[in-house]
Design an enzyme around this catalytic site. Sequence first.
Site, short mmCIF file in Angstrom:
data_model
loop_
_atom_site.label_atom_id
_atom_site.label_comp_id
_atom_site.label_asym_id
_atom_site.label_seq_id
_atom_site.Cartn_x
_atom_site.Cartn_y
_atom_site.Cartn_z
N GLY A 14 0.84 -1.20 0.00
CA GLY A 14 0.00 0.00 0.00
C GLY A 14 0.87 1.24 0.00
CB ALA A 15 2.59 3.02 -2.56
N GLY A 19 1.26 4.65 3.67
CA GLY A 19 2.39 3.80 3.30
C GLY A 19 3.55 4.59 2.73
NE ARG A 44 -2.09 6.65 -4.53
CZ ARG A 44 -2.91 6.65 -3.49
NH1 ARG A 44 -3.17 5.54 -2.88
NH2 ARG A 44 -3.47 7.77 -3.08
CB THR A 94 -9.55 -0.15 6.21
OG1 THR A 94 -9.10 1.09 6.77
CG2 THR A 94 -8.44 -1.16 6.27
CB THR A 96 -17.44 2.86 5.55
OG1 THR A 96 -16.68 3.73 6.38
CG2 THR A 96 -18.67 2.40 6.30
CE LYS A 222 -5.64 6.03 13.25
NZ LYS A 222 -4.93 7.30 13.10
CB CYS A 278 -9.31 8.53 9.01
SG CYS A 278 -8.22 7.74 7.82
P1 NAD Z 1 -4.83 5.12 0.34
O1 NAD Z 1 -6.07 4.75 -0.37
O2 NAD Z 1 -4.17 6.42 0.07
O3 NAD Z 1 -3.71 3.99 0.09
C1 NAD Z 1 -3.96 2.62 0.13
C2 NAD Z 1 -3.20 1.96 -1.03
O4 NAD Z 1 -3.32 0.54 -0.90
C3 NAD Z 1 -3.76 2.31 -2.41
O5 NAD Z 1 -2.74 2.92 -3.19
C4 NAD Z 1 -4.21 0.95 -2.98
O6 NAD Z 1 -3.97 0.83 -4.38
C5 NAD Z 1 -3.34 -0.01 -2.20
N1 NAD Z 1 -3.86 -1.37 -2.15
C6 NAD Z 1 -5.13 -1.79 -1.86
N2 NAD Z 1 -5.19 -3.12 -1.90
C7 NAD Z 1 -3.95 -3.59 -2.23
C8 NAD Z 1 -3.39 -4.88 -2.44
N3 NAD Z 1 -4.14 -5.98 -2.29
N4 NAD Z 1 -2.08 -4.98 -2.76
C9 NAD Z 1 -1.32 -3.87 -2.91
N5 NAD Z 1 -1.80 -2.61 -2.73
C10 NAD Z 1 -3.10 -2.47 -2.39
O7 NAD Z 1 -5.16 4.99 1.89
P2 NAD Z 1 -4.40 5.72 3.11
O8 NAD Z 1 -4.96 7.08 3.30
O9 NAD Z 1 -2.93 5.53 2.95
O10 NAD Z 1 -4.92 4.84 4.32
C11 NAD Z 1 -4.45 3.52 4.54
C12 NAD Z 1 -4.86 3.10 5.95
O11 NAD Z 1 -4.23 3.94 6.91
C13 NAD Z 1 -6.36 3.21 6.25
O12 NAD Z 1 -6.73 2.13 7.07
C14 NAD Z 1 -6.49 4.50 7.01
O13 NAD Z 1 -7.59 4.48 7.89
C15 NAD Z 1 -5.20 4.54 7.78
N6 NAD Z 1 -4.73 5.89 8.14
C16 NAD Z 1 -4.78 6.92 7.22
C17 NAD Z 1 -4.27 8.18 7.55
C18 NAD Z 1 -4.30 9.34 6.57
O14 NAD Z 1 -3.92 10.43 6.96
N7 NAD Z 1 -4.72 9.16 5.34
C19 NAD Z 1 -3.68 8.37 8.80
C20 NAD Z 1 -3.62 7.31 9.69
C21 NAD Z 1 -4.14 6.07 9.35
C1 UGA Z 2 -6.57 12.84 11.52
C2 UGA Z 2 -5.85 12.75 12.86
O1 UGA Z 2 -5.51 14.07 13.29
C3 UGA Z 2 -4.61 11.89 12.76
O2 UGA Z 2 -4.01 11.75 14.03
C4 UGA Z 2 -4.99 10.52 12.21
O3 UGA Z 2 -3.83 9.72 12.03
C5 UGA Z 2 -5.69 10.69 10.88
O4 UGA Z 2 -6.87 11.53 11.04
C6 UGA Z 2 -6.19 9.39 10.31
O5 UGA Z 2 -6.36 8.43 11.03
O6 UGA Z 2 -6.44 9.43 9.11
P1 UGA Z 2 -6.25 14.25 9.28
O7 UGA Z 2 -7.64 13.78 8.99
O8 UGA Z 2 -5.22 14.06 8.25
O9 UGA Z 2 -5.72 13.51 10.60
O10 UGA Z 2 -6.27 15.80 9.65
P2 UGA Z 2 -6.74 16.63 10.95
O11 UGA Z 2 -5.74 17.69 11.18
O12 UGA Z 2 -7.06 15.77 12.09
O13 UGA Z 2 -8.07 17.33 10.43
C7 UGA Z 2 -9.25 16.59 10.18
C8 UGA Z 2 -10.38 17.54 9.84
O14 UGA Z 2 -10.78 18.30 10.98
C9 UGA Z 2 -10.03 18.57 8.76
O15 UGA Z 2 -11.13 18.74 7.90
C10 UGA Z 2 -9.77 19.83 9.55
O16 UGA Z 2 -9.96 21.01 8.82
C11 UGA Z 2 -10.80 19.68 10.66
N1 UGA Z 2 -10.49 20.44 11.89
C12 UGA Z 2 -9.35 20.18 12.59
C13 UGA Z 2 -11.38 21.40 12.35
O17 UGA Z 2 -12.43 21.65 11.72
N2 UGA Z 2 -11.09 22.08 13.50
C14 UGA Z 2 -9.96 21.85 14.22
O18 UGA Z 2 -9.76 22.50 15.27
C15 UGA Z 2 -9.07 20.87 13.74
#
Ligand code: NAD
Ligand code: UGA
Length: 462
Positions: A14-15, A19, A44, A94, A96, A222, A278
């Site tokens: 997952g890049a 990732g 990607r 992951t 919904t 988390k 998320c």
């Molecule tokens: P994303 O959609 O940007 O990246 C996921 C990648 O996985 C995609 O590029 C997809 O092509 C790849 N993928 C899916 N199935 C695959 C397979 N079978 N083999 C190889 N590659 C595969 O998602 P993301 O934002 O990086 O989120 C990934 C996870 O991390 C989620 O569970 C999310 O809840 C969690 N998370 C996200 C954030 C954030 O800021 N985006 C922060 C903390 C945690």
């Molecule tokens: C959030 C969490 O902050 C991370 O710790 C977590 O890893 C991540 O979700 C995840 O699991 O994906 P992110 O969604 O990237 O990170 O950004 P945030 O800074 O948390 O902002 C989330 C949303 O809340 C944005 O739309 C932001 O504008 C809004 N926000 C944030 C407000 O409206 N008010 C605030 O005071 C702060």
Amino acid sequence: MSNQTFKKRIGCIGAGYVGGPTMAMIAAQCPDYKVTVVDINEKRIAAWLTDDLPIYEPGLLDVVKKARERNLFFSTDVNGAIREAEILFVSVNTPTKTFGEGAGKAADLQYWEETARNIVRVSTSDKIIVEKSTLPVRTADAMARILNANEKGIHFEVASNPEFLAEGSAMEDLLHPDRVLIGTRETEKGLRARQEIAAIYAHWVDPSRIITSNVWSAELSKLVANAFLAQRISSINSISALCEMTEADVGEVANAIGKDRRIGGKFLNASIGYGGSCFKKDILNLVYICENYGLHEVARYWESVVNMNEYQMRRFVLNMVRSMFSTVSRKKIVLLGFAFKANTGDTRESPAIYVARKLLDEHAELIISDPKALDNARAALAGSERPIAFEVDPYRAVQGAHAIAVLTEWEDYRRLDYQKIFDAMTKPAFVFDGRNILDHKRLFEIGFNVFPIGKPGLSHFK
Ligand code: NAD
Ligand code: UGA
């Protein structure tokens, strides 16, 4: 370095937003480890190999460049990376579930399970499997069962190492994390895996910030961290509605309560609502888990955080329509910002999508501006029956517009020449500041009718 001389081989499936940056940081900080990031999305991976990375994140390119082709590799050879890795992170999406039992709430684990089965199929040696994706509690347990049901005599130790980075500040968050959480079993193999994962982060993270727990606690932490963060935003947004009715200023209230060290000042910015891939997904997941355990009151409590967020977005659009004489039909409205927050091009679950769709339903003419998110905005609104213009330059976007709605808190929007903007707009001109980042008094003096969040509007109509 040849493959043999690397101390450890780390793989990541997952890049994406997690990732890519996390593995880039690990590779940059651990030159003695080989890090290979794989994805099924060829486009990607191709972009990770250029200077035009597939995601925008301040500071990311520098970190990638430091390690790329030295000990950081991007590839579509998923099976090759699985086979080679001693420690394999899984960072697939992951979303919904959209169908069947738990639709709209539970996590759709099909990608994770598919990945687990593939790991079993191609592996030829023992591995530590690290959940980086956000998963419901006890997923690791289910995964361990699938993985260890193999007949090859291979042992897979499943650990949870959830990621807490926020987009827009990902590199800073990775470099100076509040904590790194590692959840493992307390068995001999589990504790060894814990040590191996901790050893990666110990290259740059102070040991006091590397904390450990059992696997379920890590998984649940988390979800709960995101639920608490979102809850703060919904709480202050609920108060913003009250402030608008009662001439209090939500910024002043947030400042006053935030000075209490028990409450703290962060995450108290009232807004059009939170977005991002998320918060909603993770809270709904928590709600689903609670319901499964018969904890209906707990489920309703957390669900209200999501409901309040939806109310806030709805309220914002309603206020726009009402303030503009109860119709926006054929009025030109500029959305300043489309990303779900500043410093990212990501528009997943952006409140701007909701606002745009609702305004289009009201037959408004939309001009969307954003420094980084226009491609994603186009994709998010594809299929709209009404024409939408996309214009990166705010000054061009506002020509002849009736209203501006600030939807993303980009720093540049504070510094625009609002006199020039006012002069270019149709009168009466309106500003709806969905992020409370502008100087409302000054805008009012220029001639705008100004509607912030959580304070009474400043209108020239009596
Ligand atoms: P994303 O959609 O940007 O990246 C996921 C990648 O996985 C995609 O590029 C997809 O092509 C790849 N993928 C899916 N199935 C695959 C397979 N079978 N083999 C190889 N590659 C595969 O998602 P993301 O934002 O990086 O989120 C990934 C996870 O991390 C989620 O569970 C999310 O809840 C969690 N998370 C996200 C954030 C954030 O800021 N985006 C922060 C903390 C945690
Ligand atoms: C959030 C969490 O902050 C991370 O710790 C977590 O890893 C991540 O979700 C995840 O699991 O994906 P992110 O969604 O990237 O990170 O950004 P945030 O800074 O948390 O902002 C989330 C949303 O809340 C944005 O739309 C932001 O504008 C809004 N926000 C944030 C407000 O409206 N008010 C605030 O005071 C702060």
